[in-house]
Enzyme design. Structure first.
Site, PDB file in Angstrom:
ATOM      1  NE  ARG A 174      -3.430  -2.246   2.955  1.00  0.00           N
ATOM      2  CZ  ARG A 174      -3.133  -3.347   3.625  1.00  0.00           C
ATOM      3  NH1 ARG A 174      -1.916  -3.491   4.164  1.00  0.00           N
ATOM      4  NH2 ARG A 174      -4.025  -4.310   3.779  1.00  0.00           N
TER       5      ARG A 174
ATOM      6  CE  LYS B 190      -6.144  -1.051   5.303  1.00  0.00           C
ATOM      7  NZ  LYS B 190      -7.487  -1.342   4.777  1.00  0.00           N
TER       8      LYS B 190
ATOM      9  CG  HIS C  64      -5.000   0.398  -3.595  1.00  0.00           C
ATOM     10  ND1 HIS C  64      -4.221   0.579  -2.466  1.00  0.00           N
ATOM     11  CD2 HIS C  64      -5.947  -0.514  -3.248  1.00  0.00           C
ATOM     12  CE1 HIS C  64      -4.688  -0.184  -1.489  1.00  0.00           C
ATOM     13  NE2 HIS C  64      -5.728  -0.859  -1.941  1.00  0.00           N
TER      14      HIS C  64
ATOM     15  NE  ARG D 158      -3.235  -3.722  -1.132  1.00  0.00           N
ATOM     16  CZ  ARG D 158      -2.653  -4.472  -0.203  1.00  0.00           C
ATOM     17  NH1 ARG D 158      -1.329  -4.614  -0.207  1.00  0.00           N
ATOM     18  NH2 ARG D 158      -3.375  -5.081   0.723  1.00  0.00           N
TER      19      ARG D 158
ATOM     20  CG  HIS E 261      -5.969  -8.780   1.889  1.00  0.00           C
ATOM     21  ND1 HIS E 261      -6.150  -9.243   0.599  1.00  0.00           N
ATOM     22  CD2 HIS E 261      -5.885  -7.428   1.781  1.00  0.00           C
ATOM     23  CE1 HIS E 261      -6.172  -8.221  -0.237  1.00  0.00           C
ATOM     24  NE2 HIS E 261      -6.003  -7.115   0.451  1.00  0.00           N
TER      25      HIS E 261
ATOM     26  CE1 TYR F 197      -6.686  -7.027  -6.112  1.00  0.00           C
ATOM     27  CE2 TYR F 197      -6.665  -8.153  -4.002  1.00  0.00           C
ATOM     28  CZ  TYR F 197      -6.552  -7.002  -4.738  1.00  0.00           C
ATOM     29  OH  TYR F 197      -6.316  -5.816  -4.100  1.00  0.00           O
TER      30      TYR F 197
END
Length: 295
Positions: free
Chosen positions: A146, A170, A241, A244, A267, A276
């Protein structure tokens, strides 16, 4: 309400370890909520009931709030009211019977392989900022990071000998992402030769620097990528992104394990990574429709 909101934000920052960006989104949602309550003369948390919340949601819809934003807003105020009840700031949770609207996840834009190559080959390698940009683009596509993760990278997070990069995602969760030979080659030259020239008189450990020797900003990276996208004649919405998305899709199209891709992307929920696989299937459908004589 202000006191309870600040207590709640402190709680989710400390106890849940959420990122500043996520905390900011929670704060904005709660400000909308508080403003609506104040406009409607609701001064105490126990005066809030299901009907008031539904009217607030109706107001947000009238203001043009998307279903995705509305779903996040409901999630925020539900978590807030659960906290208030648990900590005895409130006697009830008025969100119990509030349903979260379903929204269709938009399939992300993905670059074709030749578009990725065109983008990567656009920077001028004879210039320091051009070499920096090529290295950064190679790293984004090689790792699926990211934009917030790449601006947080320090030189010490890159292990060129072992061939991996340490990424803090994150919630400040750490993950290790492998590096391929090509990006290692660019990183080696950038760190040993180019970065010292960009560093000037500063002492920052940030990996990617602007022309003033300071860490590149989020906005700076967005502008750089958009600029090279235009030069490469890529007629798609191009953001950090996008690289990504392309990283994940190209891995899965070539048979990569879904769990491994989930780990590299950072994730927490595999359903996010599974998005995806739908992108890959949509590309197959497009190719079939275009080339099959009976499609």
């Amino acid at each position: 309400m202000n006191t309870i909101i600040e207590e709640y934000l402190n709680f989710i920052q400390i106890e849940k370890g959420l990122s500043n960006n996520t905390i900011g989104a929670y704060r904005r949602d709660l400000k909308k909520y508080k403003d609506y309550l104040e406009d409607n003369k609701i001064s105490h948390i126990d005066f809030i009931d299901r009907q008031i919340i539904q009217e607030c949601l109706g107001h947000l819809i009238d203001m043009g709030q998307s279903s995705k934003s509305l779903a996040r807003f409901i999630s925020t105020i539900r978590s807030f009211h659960q906290f208030a009840l648990r900590e005895k700031y409130a006697a009830k949770d008025p969100t119990v019977l509030i349903e979260t609207p379903k929204y269709e996840k938009k399939l992300p834009d993905v670059l074709e392989i030749d578009e990725v190559i065109a983008l990567l080959e656009t920077p001028d390698l004879t210039k320091n900022n051009g070499y920096r940009d090529r290295t950064m683009l190679e790293l984004l596509y090689a790792t699926g990071m990211r934009v917030t993760e790449i601006i947080q990278l320090d030189v010490e997070d890159v292990n060129l000998i072992m061939g991996f990069v340490r990424v803090f995602g994150k919630g400040n969760k750490e993950r290790i992402v492998p590096l391929g030979d090509t990006v290692i080659e660019y990183l080696t030259t950038y760190i040993e030769t180019v970065r010292p020239q960009l560093l000037k008189q500063t002492t920052t450990q940030a990996l990617f620097l602007n022309m003033h020797g300071k860490s590149l900003s989020r906005q700076g990276i967005w502008k750089i990528i958009k600029q090279y996208g235009l030069k490469a004649n890529i007629n798609k919405t191009l953001t950090p992104h996008t690289l990504r998305h392309s990283f994940a899709t190209h891995l899965l199209e070539n048979g990569a394990d879904l769990r491994a891709v989930q780990e590299m992307l950072g994730h927490s929920d595999i359903s996010t990574t599974q998005l995806y696989t739908h992108v890959s299937k949509s590309q197959i459908r497009k190719m079939y429709t275009q080339f099959h004589p009976r499609a």
